[in-house]
Design a protein around this motif. Structure first.
Motif, PDB file in Angstrom:
ATOM      1  N   GLU A 111       1.395  -1.066  -0.273  1.00  0.00           N
ATOM      2  CA  GLU A 111       0.000  -0.174   0.179  1.00  0.00           C
ATOM      3  C   GLU A 111       1.073   1.304  -0.124  1.00  0.00           C
ATOM      4  O   GLU A 111       0.725   2.053  -0.418  1.00  0.00           O
ATOM      5  CB  GLU A 111      -0.919  -0.139   1.411  1.00  0.00           C
ATOM      6  N   ALA A 112       1.439   1.383   0.323  1.00  0.00           N
ATOM      7  CA  ALA A 112       2.766   2.491   1.072  1.00  0.00           C
ATOM      8  C   ALA A 112       2.946   2.361  -0.209  1.00  0.00           C
ATOM      9  O   ALA A 112       3.475   3.887  -0.997  1.00  0.00           O
ATOM     10  CB  ALA A 112       3.782   2.328   1.985  1.00  0.00           C
ATOM     11  N   ARG A 113       4.293   1.645  -1.224  1.00  0.00           N
ATOM     12  CA  ARG A 113       4.534   1.559  -2.679  1.00  0.00           C
ATOM     13  C   ARG A 113       3.350   2.082  -3.512  1.00  0.00           C
ATOM     14  O   ARG A 113       3.575   3.346  -4.504  1.00  0.00           O
ATOM     15  CB  ARG A 113       5.850   0.116  -2.888  1.00  0.00           C
ATOM     16  N   ARG A 114       2.307   1.949  -3.524  1.00  0.00           N
ATOM     17  CA  ARG A 114       1.404   2.041  -3.834  1.00  0.00           C
ATOM     18  C   ARG A 114       1.052   3.872  -4.431  1.00  0.00           C
ATOM     19  O   ARG A 114       1.097   4.253  -5.318  1.00  0.00           O
ATOM     20  CB  ARG A 114      -0.021   1.965  -4.237  1.00  0.00           C
ATOM     21  N   GLY A 115       1.370   4.516  -2.967  1.00  0.00           N
ATOM     22  CA  GLY A 115       1.319   5.839  -2.893  1.00  0.00           C
ATOM     23  C   GLY A 115       2.455   6.649  -3.060  1.00  0.00           C
ATOM     24  O   GLY A 115       1.837   7.576  -3.555  1.00  0.00           O
ATOM     25  N   ASN A 116       3.613   5.187  -2.802  1.00  0.00           N
ATOM     26  CA  ASN A 116       5.007   6.336  -3.173  1.00  0.00           C
ATOM     27  C   ASN A 116       4.696   6.704  -4.534  1.00  0.00           C
ATOM     28  O   ASN A 116       5.341   7.197  -4.813  1.00  0.00           O
ATOM     29  CB  ASN A 116       6.010   5.674  -2.507  1.00  0.00           C
ATOM     30  N   ARG A 117       4.866   5.523  -5.344  1.00  0.00           N
ATOM     31  CA  ARG A 117       5.200   5.661  -6.664  1.00  0.00           C
ATOM     32  C   ARG A 117       6.411   5.537  -7.262  1.00  0.00           C
ATOM     33  O   ARG A 117       6.723   5.981  -7.825  1.00  0.00           O
ATOM     34  CB  ARG A 117       4.859   6.858  -7.998  1.00  0.00           C
ATOM     35  N   ASN A 118       7.187   4.890  -6.471  1.00  0.00           N
ATOM     36  CA  ASN A 118       8.663   4.763  -6.468  1.00  0.00           C
ATOM     37  C   ASN A 118       9.728   5.606  -6.260  1.00  0.00           C
ATOM     38  O   ASN A 118      10.329   5.667  -7.007  1.00  0.00           O
ATOM     39  CB  ASN A 118       8.695   3.549  -7.885  1.00  0.00           C
ATOM     40  N   ARG A 119       9.415   6.857  -5.576  1.00  0.00           N
ATOM     41  CA  ARG A 119       9.960   7.499  -5.378  1.00  0.00           C
ATOM     42  C   ARG A 119      10.575   7.820  -4.330  1.00  0.00           C
ATOM     43  O   ARG A 119      11.838   8.678  -4.197  1.00  0.00           O
ATOM     44  CB  ARG A 119       9.041   8.909  -5.789  1.00  0.00           C
ATOM     45  N   SER A 120      10.749   6.704  -3.315  1.00  0.00           N
ATOM     46  CA  SER A 120      11.360   6.130  -2.118  1.00  0.00           C
ATOM     47  C   SER A 120      11.481   4.891  -2.295  1.00  0.00           C
ATOM     48  O   SER A 120      10.664   4.059  -2.674  1.00  0.00           O
ATOM     49  CB  SER A 120      10.722   7.580  -1.294  1.00  0.00           C
ATOM     50  N   GLN A 121      12.465   4.239  -1.180  1.00  0.00           N
ATOM     51  CA  GLN A 121      12.360   3.267  -1.216  1.00  0.00           C
ATOM     52  C   GLN A 121      11.964   2.646  -0.458  1.00  0.00           C
ATOM     53  O   GLN A 121      11.626   4.030   1.180  1.00  0.00           O
ATOM     54  CB  GLN A 121      13.970   3.064  -0.194  1.00  0.00           C
ATOM     55  N   ILE A 122      10.679   1.772   0.200  1.00  0.00           N
ATOM     56  CA  ILE A 122       9.972   1.558   1.637  1.00  0.00           C
ATOM     57  C   ILE A 122      10.295   0.582   2.006  1.00  0.00           C
ATOM     58  O   ILE A 122      10.813  -0.463   2.013  1.00  0.00           O
ATOM     59  CB  ILE A 122       8.947   1.652   1.134  1.00  0.00           C
ATOM     60  N   ILE A 123      10.498   0.776   3.557  1.00  0.00           N
ATOM     61  CA  ILE A 123      10.831  -0.171   4.487  1.00  0.00           C
ATOM     62  C   ILE A 123       9.624  -0.434   5.849  1.00  0.00           C
ATOM     63  O   ILE A 123       9.252   0.285   5.648  1.00  0.00           O
ATOM     64  CB  ILE A 123      12.377  -0.666   5.502  1.00  0.00           C
ATOM     65  N   SER A 124       9.356  -1.590   6.411  1.00  0.00           N
ATOM     66  CA  SER A 124       9.011  -1.622   7.388  1.00  0.00           C
ATOM     67  C   SER A 124       9.720  -1.816   8.440  1.00  0.00           C
ATOM     68  O   SER A 124      11.168  -1.978   8.908  1.00  0.00           O
ATOM     69  CB  SER A 124       7.652  -2.766   7.342  1.00  0.00           C
ATOM     70  N   SER A 125       9.854  -1.029   9.728  1.00  0.00           N
ATOM     71  CA  SER A 125      10.901  -1.333  11.009  1.00  0.00           C
ATOM     72  C   SER A 125      10.018  -2.362  11.660  1.00  0.00           C
ATOM     73  O   SER A 125       8.832  -3.115  11.687  1.00  0.00           O
ATOM     74  CB  SER A 125      10.194   0.152  11.727  1.00  0.00           C
ATOM     75  N   TYR A 126      10.279  -2.299  12.987  1.00  0.00           N
ATOM     76  CA  TYR A 126      10.512  -2.949  14.035  1.00  0.00           C
ATOM     77  C   TYR A 126      11.219  -2.464  15.366  1.00  0.00           C
ATOM     78  O   TYR A 126      12.327  -1.858  14.949  1.00  0.00           O
ATOM     79  CB  TYR A 126      10.941  -4.822  13.703  1.00  0.00           C
ATOM     80  N   ASP A 127      11.267  -3.124  16.409  1.00  0.00           N
ATOM     81  CA  ASP A 127      11.281  -2.272  17.758  1.00  0.00           C
ATOM     82  C   ASP A 127      13.133  -2.994  18.340  1.00  0.00           C
ATOM     83  O   ASP A 127      13.461  -3.507  17.130  1.00  0.00           O
ATOM     84  CB  ASP A 127      10.429  -3.026  19.116  1.00  0.00           C
ATOM     85  N   PHE A 128      13.550  -1.382  18.000  1.00  0.00           N
ATOM     86  CA  PHE A 128      15.141  -1.408  18.186  1.00  0.00           C
ATOM     87  C   PHE A 128      15.924  -1.413  16.960  1.00  0.00           C
ATOM     88  O   PHE A 128      16.972  -2.029  16.790  1.00  0.00           O
ATOM     89  CB  PHE A 128      15.738  -2.472  19.429  1.00  0.00           C
ATOM     90  N   MET A 129      15.019  -1.645  15.950  1.00  0.00           N
ATOM     91  CA  MET A 129      15.631  -1.709  14.667  1.00  0.00           C
ATOM     92  C   MET A 129      17.232  -0.156  14.405  1.00  0.00           C
ATOM     93  O   MET A 129      16.261   0.467  14.947  1.00  0.00           O
ATOM     94  CB  MET A 129      14.947  -1.636  13.187  1.00  0.00           C
ATOM     95  N   GLU A 130      18.212  -0.518  13.889  1.00  0.00           N
ATOM     96  CA  GLU A 130      18.826   0.436  13.302  1.00  0.00           C
ATOM     97  C   GLU A 130      19.263   0.073  12.190  1.00  0.00           C
ATOM     98  O   GLU A 130      18.743  -0.364  11.101  1.00  0.00           O
ATOM     99  CB  GLU A 130      19.993   0.497  14.003  1.00  0.00           C
ATOM    100  N   VAL A 131      18.796   2.036  11.259  1.00  0.00           N
ATOM    101  CA  VAL A 131      19.013   2.045  10.006  1.00  0.00           C
ATOM    102  C   VAL A 131      20.783   2.761  10.068  1.00  0.00           C
ATOM    103  O   VAL A 131      20.821   3.998  10.258  1.00  0.00           O
ATOM    104  CB  VAL A 131      18.006   3.348   9.698  1.00  0.00           C
ATOM    105  N   TRP A 132      21.295   3.014   9.235  1.00  0.00           N
ATOM    106  CA  TRP A 132      22.309   3.609   8.688  1.00  0.00           C
ATOM    107  C   TRP A 132      22.192   4.236   7.985  1.00  0.00           C
ATOM    108  O   TRP A 132      22.456   3.470   6.676  1.00  0.00           O
ATOM    109  CB  TRP A 132      23.827   2.525   8.308  1.00  0.00           C
ATOM    110  N   ILE A 133      22.449   5.656   7.899  1.00  0.00           N
ATOM    111  CA  ILE A 133      22.330   6.279   6.660  1.00  0.00           C
ATOM    112  C   ILE A 133      23.948   7.147   6.785  1.00  0.00           C
ATOM    113  O   ILE A 133      24.481   7.667   7.286  1.00  0.00           O
ATOM    114  CB  ILE A 133      21.872   7.673   7.408  1.00  0.00           C
ATOM    115  N   PRO A 134      24.331   6.876   5.511  1.00  0.00           N
ATOM    116  CA  PRO A 134      25.814   7.198   4.935  1.00  0.00           C
ATOM    117  C   PRO A 134      26.250   8.671   5.122  1.00  0.00           C
ATOM    118  O   PRO A 134      25.126   9.516   4.904  1.00  0.00           O
ATOM    119  CB  PRO A 134      25.738   5.868   3.563  1.00  0.00           C
ATOM    120  N   ARG A 135      27.390   8.885   5.445  1.00  0.00           N
ATOM    121  CA  ARG A 135      28.214  10.004   5.564  1.00  0.00           C
ATOM    122  C   ARG A 135      27.355  10.315   3.820  1.00  0.00           C
ATOM    123  O   ARG A 135      27.624   9.912   2.896  1.00  0.00           O
ATOM    124  CB  ARG A 135      29.238  10.231   5.265  1.00  0.00           C
ATOM    125  N   GLY A 136      26.876  12.021   3.784  1.00  0.00           N
ATOM    126  CA  GLY A 136      26.305  12.333   2.193  1.00  0.00           C
ATOM    127  C   GLY A 136      24.497  11.860   2.096  1.00  0.00           C
ATOM    128  O   GLY A 136      24.321  12.567   0.982  1.00  0.00           O
TER     129      GLY A 136
END
Length: 153
Positions: A111-136
């Protein structure tokens, strides 16, 4: 950026490009939780976020009345908002207890991907999840294509 400085012994000059790293833009994280509408000033703060964490408590099937009563948002709206704001990654969170099965999460992601129309990466989260955002920030547009993995080797 930077300026030339003489060496301690006065025999040379240190140029900025010898000691400074490439200037990178700051990483940007935005979190939206328990909301039905996003005021324009808050939406502006979310613009071009590397990672937008957005609630997806309800589905489109829940209907507008339920959204208004509960003050929550849908996965489709989360995807649409993330795309409209130019966010690189949208992480869905704040699922209702009925949506913790793998099938329910896959439905929310679709559902989120339909609304987004492939403009972003869509992921589901969970408790204590860590996401690494690279420099830049993320750069999903310069990924190598035709790797051996893509060729089935």
């Amino acid at each position: 950026m930077g300026e030339s400085v003489p060496t301690d012994d006065g025999t040379g000059v240190v140029e900025p490009e010898q000691v400074l790293l490439e200037e990178l833009r700051a990483r940007k994280l935005a979190v939206l939780s328990d909301h039905r509408r996003v005021p324009p000033p808050m939406a502006g703060l979310c613009r071009n976020a590397d990672l937008l964490v957005h609630e997806a408590t309800l589905t489109k099937e829940d209907g507008v009345d339920k959204i208004k009563i509960r003050g929550h948002n849908t996965a489709e709206n989360a995807g649409m908002f993330g795309g409209d704001m130019g966010c690189e990654v949208v992480a869905l969170n704040h699922f209702v207890s009925a949506a913790v099965s793998e099938d329910a999460i896959e439905t929310l992601l679709a559902e989120a991907r339909r609304g987004n129309r492939n403009r972003s990466q869509i992921i589901s989260s969970y408790d204590f999840m860590e996401v690494w955002i690279p420099r830049g920030g993320f750069n999903f547009y310069n990924l190598p294509l035709n790797s051996s993995k893509d060729k089935g080797k």
